[in-house]
Design an enzyme around this catalytic site. Structure first.
Site, mmCIF file in Angstrom:
data_model
loop_
_atom_site.group_PDB
_atom_site.id
_atom_site.type_symbol
_atom_site.label_atom_id
_atom_site.label_comp_id
_atom_site.label_asym_id
_atom_site.label_seq_id
_atom_site.Cartn_x
_atom_site.Cartn_y
_atom_site.Cartn_z
ATOM 1 C CG LEU A 1 13.275 13.149 21.025
ATOM 2 C CD1 LEU A 1 13.097 13.913 19.717
ATOM 3 C CD2 LEU A 1 13.993 11.827 20.769
ATOM 4 C CG ASP A 2 19.400 13.302 24.657
ATOM 5 O OD1 ASP A 2 19.520 14.022 23.652
ATOM 6 O OD2 ASP A 2 20.055 12.259 24.805
ATOM 7 C CE LYS A 3 21.570 22.108 25.742
ATOM 8 N NZ LYS A 3 22.395 22.801 26.759
ATOM 9 C CB SER B 1 18.120 13.341 20.778
ATOM 10 O OG SER B 1 19.079 12.493 21.367
#
Length: 254
Positions: free
Chosen positions: A101-103, A105
């Site tokens: 998951l990106d930073k 999210s």
């Protein structure tokens, strides 16, 4: 299992460093020195000793983790940004996240030391579904959403279609959408919202395959229950035996 892979799985060293140990004659199998890098280990039968210490595969473990917003899904960052490693250090076993998951999210990640299961769940041909709640402004154009559901949208040179994209509620000034995708393309959901001319204020993963976030809180980690493990293994078994494998793109970071 190849010897270097076995040693890495046991936590002895990385595969490359494990190869160095093998070449240096520091690995013995069933009492005999082994320097052949192509040697295949039978974890159930072979006794493996490295530098005088017997090694074996760790017990496979499976955890659900609520990744908080603001942390990289990584165990190391060269720029010294905060990563999820601070949460994983609390666990008795070495584990890694399945997917990313990106930073900015948040939400559900599966943590495990089972590399085979992780690779299967992430392989594009199996198209494992990921489900999200997305807080967006302004309200998105329904006609354009329906068009995207039918025709797809071009992301990174590939036409992809969400399985679900629907408005479920309003929350203050935000419109909350349920989105289900299965391609695993990097920042896929955010790019879909951008295509629809919306701005994402919050993105929460609530489901990955058969696993659901339920009442986990940000930063919490817990082992899968017996029922969840059975559901996960049954799901994986069905993927392996499926005759119709959906095609998808590789990557992730949503």
């Amino acid at each position: 299992m190849r010897l270097n892979k076995f040693l890495a799985a046991c936590g002895v060293a990385s595969r490359r460093k494990a190869e160095e140990l093998i070449k240096q004659g520091k690995v013995f199998i069933n009492g005999n020195m082994v320097t052949d890098l192509s040697y295949t280990v039978d974890p159930k039968k072979d006794e493996v000793v490295v530098e005088g210490k017997k090694v074996s595969l760790p017990e496979k473990v499976y955890y659900l983790f609520y990744k908080p917003k603001g942390f990289l899904t990584s165990l190391y960052d060269p720029h010294h940004r905060e990563t999820i490693k601070v949460f994983l250090e609390k666990l008795p076993q070495r584990v890694f996240p399945v997917g990313r998951l990106d930073k900015h999210s948040e939400g559900l990640l599966l943590l495990t030391n089972d590399g085979d299961l992780a690779n299967l769940l992430l392989h594009p041909k199996y198209a494992v579904e990921r489900r999200y709640l997305v807080w967006v402004t302004p309200k998105l154009n329904e006609k354009k959403i329906n068009q995207m559901l039918k025709e797809g949208v071009n992301i990174e040179g590939k036409v992809v279609k969400p399985v679900v994209f629907r408005l479920i509620k309003t929350e203050g000034k935000n419109y909350v959408y349920e989105v289900c995708v299965k391609e695993g393309i990097k920042r896929e959901v955010r790019k879909m919202v951008a295509y629809l001319e919306g701005k994402v204020h919050r993105l929460l993963r609530v489901q990955f395959g058969p696993l659901v976030l339920e009442n986990l809180k940000p930063g919490e980690i817990r082992p899968l229950s017996k029922a969840e493990l059975q559901k996960l293994f049954r799901f994986v078994s069905q993927l392996k035996t499926s005759k119709t494998l959906a095609k998808a793109s590789s990557g992730e970071d949503t």
